[in-house]
Design a protein around this motif. Structure first.
Motif, PDB file in Angstrom:
ATOM      1  N   HIS A   1       0.871  -1.200   0.000  1.00 39.96           N
ATOM      2  CA  HIS A   1       0.000   0.000   0.000  1.00 39.96           C
ATOM      3  C   HIS A   1       0.896   1.233   0.000  1.00 39.96           C
ATOM      4  CE1 HIS A   1      -4.059   1.828   1.138  1.00 39.96           C
ATOM      5  NE2 HIS A   1      -3.245   2.868   1.098  1.00 39.96           N
TER       6      HIS A   1
ATOM      7  N   ASP B   1      -6.361   2.822  -2.354  1.00 35.15           N
ATOM      8  CA  ASP B   1      -7.444   3.709  -1.900  1.00 35.15           C
ATOM      9  C   ASP B   1      -8.365   4.157  -3.032  1.00 35.15           C
ATOM     10  OD1 ASP B   1      -6.482   3.576   0.704  1.00 35.15           O
ATOM     11  OD2 ASP B   1      -5.286   5.399   0.530  1.00 35.15           O
TER      12      ASP B   1
ATOM     13  N   TYR C   1     -13.745   8.065   0.875  1.00 37.87           N
ATOM     14  CA  TYR C   1     -13.379   9.272   0.129  1.00 37.87           C
ATOM     15  C   TYR C   1     -14.509   9.736  -0.769  1.00 37.87           C
ATOM     16  CZ  TYR C   1      -8.679   8.333   1.770  1.00 37.87           C
ATOM     17  OH  TYR C   1      -7.584   8.112   2.567  1.00 37.87           O
TER      18      TYR C   1
ATOM     19  N   HIS D   1      -9.679   0.467   1.192  1.00 40.23           N
ATOM     20  CA  HIS D   1      -9.814   1.375   2.340  1.00 40.23           C
ATOM     21  C   HIS D   1     -11.313   1.374   2.609  1.00 40.23           C
ATOM     22  CE1 HIS D   1      -9.012   5.557   4.281  1.00 40.23           C
ATOM     23  NE2 HIS D   1     -10.188   5.118   4.655  1.00 40.23           N
TER      24      HIS D   1
ATOM     25  N   HIS E   1      -4.697  -0.884   5.640  1.00 39.97           N
ATOM     26  CA  HIS E   1      -4.429  -0.222   6.930  1.00 39.97           C
ATOM     27  C   HIS E   1      -5.536  -0.478   7.954  1.00 39.97           C
ATOM     28  CE1 HIS E   1      -6.928   2.793   4.979  1.00 39.97           C
ATOM     29  NE2 HIS E   1      -5.983   3.078   4.116  1.00 39.97           N
TER      30      HIS E   1
ATOM     31  N   ASP F   1       1.211   2.650   3.753  1.00 43.47           N
ATOM     32  CA  ASP F   1       0.230   3.691   3.440  1.00 43.47           C
ATOM     33  C   ASP F   1       0.962   5.031   3.272  1.00 43.47           C
ATOM     34  OD1 ASP F   1      -2.187   4.935   2.924  1.00 43.47           O
ATOM     35  OD2 ASP F   1      -2.711   5.178   5.035  1.00 43.47           O
TER      36      ASP F   1
HETATM   37 ZN   LIG Z   1      -6.311   4.598   2.774  1.00 39.97          ZN
END
Ligand SMILES: [Zn+2]
Length: 506
Positions: A94, A123, A197, A225, A255, A392
């Motif tokens: 990641h 992500d 997001y 994510h 994560h 990350d």
């Molecule tokens: Zn993330």
């Protein structure tokens, strides 16, 4: 390749004997690269998670040609690694360096940690088209290898343009699936999503299932994510598992964390949820970074964006365990607040933390480091075989994880605190992510594998990056090889750019 399989299956003296035989009989390899390099006297952590063992490692033609005890060949270079550990190069599953590699192909902050392969495009956000990106990496190679995920939000924007603040319609979902299919054919190793997001957050589960099916047809994974890492984290874990189950795709939870007070210390419940799914045959794994804090602007604490509404601010501070967990690191209007907690400054000024928060936002905002996880949960996650190490982060990340993740795990969690063993930590950084991505000739120290290797001092390795100096490089990583070429040698990056673009198998 029978000898390699035999080597994998055997142990100890038998393995050494076979290694010697292969080294002696390897006439063909000797022709392609007469001069090899042998790392002598090291302890080898081969990526399998098995105990470290004393062995020499010979590299020629970019591959590992011998592991064991053997005589140095005439013309070979030797590298003395007494007291050091040789491990496969770390694979960061990641990583956010997709754009930065062009301007910083030496990727010093990455190789200094022992990272040899970056998986970019996490992500939900990836370069596009995938084929062009990989081609560009081949034209302008970096010191490290690169693999790429196709981003769900990226294809969503391509299809829905600016009208993305709603669930996609069936015809749009079909178009997105075609793009995921294209990305996979062009060499992506899986599909990533970022459901917390802006663009990805408007998608419904079914849309993600259809995208994931397209990735699954090409042997890719679904890496997410998840939709919530706070109060509703459990719903989000369940959704990720459901996507894996319905699309028949391996799931990687990015994560993994429990990021608000209401879910703190519930990692045992998360482990149970995921292990139940694994027992049902859903292939769920995860990765974690070794930090209990994030760094961003003070306003991100308030999800409803009502920064001057006391009840919203009160809830925001309560969610992270109180104002004592918010460290101000940059506030231009009052530099004297810097490196004090919101709680401490409020006491000094005889204000409530809520009023101080509102005042700081009015005065132009602040950079903060917010402790939002508890070590107990991070530890329990790392104790699971199915949790890997990933950063990350990446080149120029303004969080210490960008330059410190892998040495931090080795120095603090392995050596100082004994959370996990050294071989298990190495497995989480090498073979586990390699297997996840079906990279069968990386992430292991064995004959025939690509010579991506890291040589480090287990007694000194540690991160030095902090929230105030996030780019500080770690210590204890002595040498790093990518494809047999040295890209890091005791504190210095080498001139070589041996990194390759790793394409998935369409
Ligand atoms: Zn993330």
């Amino acid at each position: 390749m029978k000898l390699e399989q035999a080597l994998e299956q055997s142990a100890g003296a038998v393995a050494v004997a076979i290694a010697v035989a292969v080294a002696a009989a390897s006439g063909l390899r000797a022709q392609t690269s007469p001069n090899g390099l042998t790392i002598v006297g090291a302890q080898v952590a081969d990526g399998s998670g098995g105990p470290v063992r004393r062995a020499d490692v010979r590299i020629a033609g970019g591959r590992i040609t011998a592991v064991g005890m053997f005589d140095l060949r005439p013309g070979d270079t030797s590298v003395d690694a007494a007291g050091l550990v040789v491990a496969p190069g770390f694979i960061d599953i990641h990583n956010h360096s997709s754009g930065e590699l062009t301007g910083d192909p030496a990727a010093e902050s990455q190789v200094a940690q022992g990272i040899t392969t970056l998986v970019v495009g996490p992500d939900g956000s990836s370069p596009w088209p995938i084929g062009d990106y990989l081609q560009e990496r081949r034209r302008n190679p970096a010191a490290v290898n690169v693999a790429v995920m196709v981003g769900h939000a990226t294809v969503r924007r391509l299809v829905m343009k600016d009208d993305y603040k709603r669930p996609a319609r069936p015809n749009e979902i079909a178009q997105m699936a075609v793009l995921v299919d294209q990305g996979m054919r062009e060499g992506a190793v899986g599909l990533s999503s970022g459901l917390e997001y802006e663009v990805g957050g408007y998608s419904e589960t079914t849309e993600l299932v259809e995208m994931a099916k397209a990735a699954a047809r090409h042997g890719g994974i679904y890496m997410s994510h998840i939709r919530d890492e706070a109060d509703k984290a459990f719903d989000a874990f369940r959704e990720a598992i459901e996507i894996g189950e319905r699309a028949h795709i391996p799931v990687q939870i990015s994560h993994i964390k429990l990021g608000t007070v209401n879910v703190w210390r519930r990692s045992a419940d998360v482990v149970r949820l995921i292990e139940d799914a694994r027992r049902r045959g859903v292939d769920v794994t995860a990765d974690a970074y070794p930090y209990n804090a994030w760094s961003s602007t003070i306003t991100v604490l308030v999800p409803d964006k009502r920064y001057d509404y006391p009840p919203s601010v009160e809830k925001a501070l309560a969610d992270v365990g109180g104002a004592a967990n918010v460290l101000i690191v940059r506030h231009t209007a009052h530099p004297e607040y810097e490196f004090k907690t919101l709680d401490a400054v409020a006491r000094e000024r005889n204000m409530t933390p809520i009023d101080l928060f509102i005042q700081i936002v009015r005065d132009g905002g602040a950079g903060v480091v917010c402790t939002s996880m508890v070590d107990e949960d991070i530890r329990r996650f790392y104790e699971q075989r199915w949790v890997m190490v990933a950063s990350d982060g990446g080149i120029n990340t303004r969080h210490p994880r960008g330059a410190g993740t892998f040495p931090k795990v080795l120095g603090r969690y392995v050596r100082e605190q004994n959370w996990i063993t050294l071989p298990e930590a190495i497995r989480k950084m090498t073979k586990a992510p390699a297997d996840r991505l079906r990279l069968t000739d990386r992430g292991r120290v064995e004959i025939g594998a690509v010579a991506d290797l890291v040589v480090f001092n287990p007694n000194t390795v540690v991160d030095r990056s902090t929230f105030s100096a996030p780019m500080a490089l770690p210590i204890g990583i002595e040498k790093v090889f990518v494809g047999g070429e040295m890209v890091w040698d005791r504190g210095r990056a080498g001139p070589g750019r041996p990194g390759v673009a790793i394409a998935g198998r369409p």
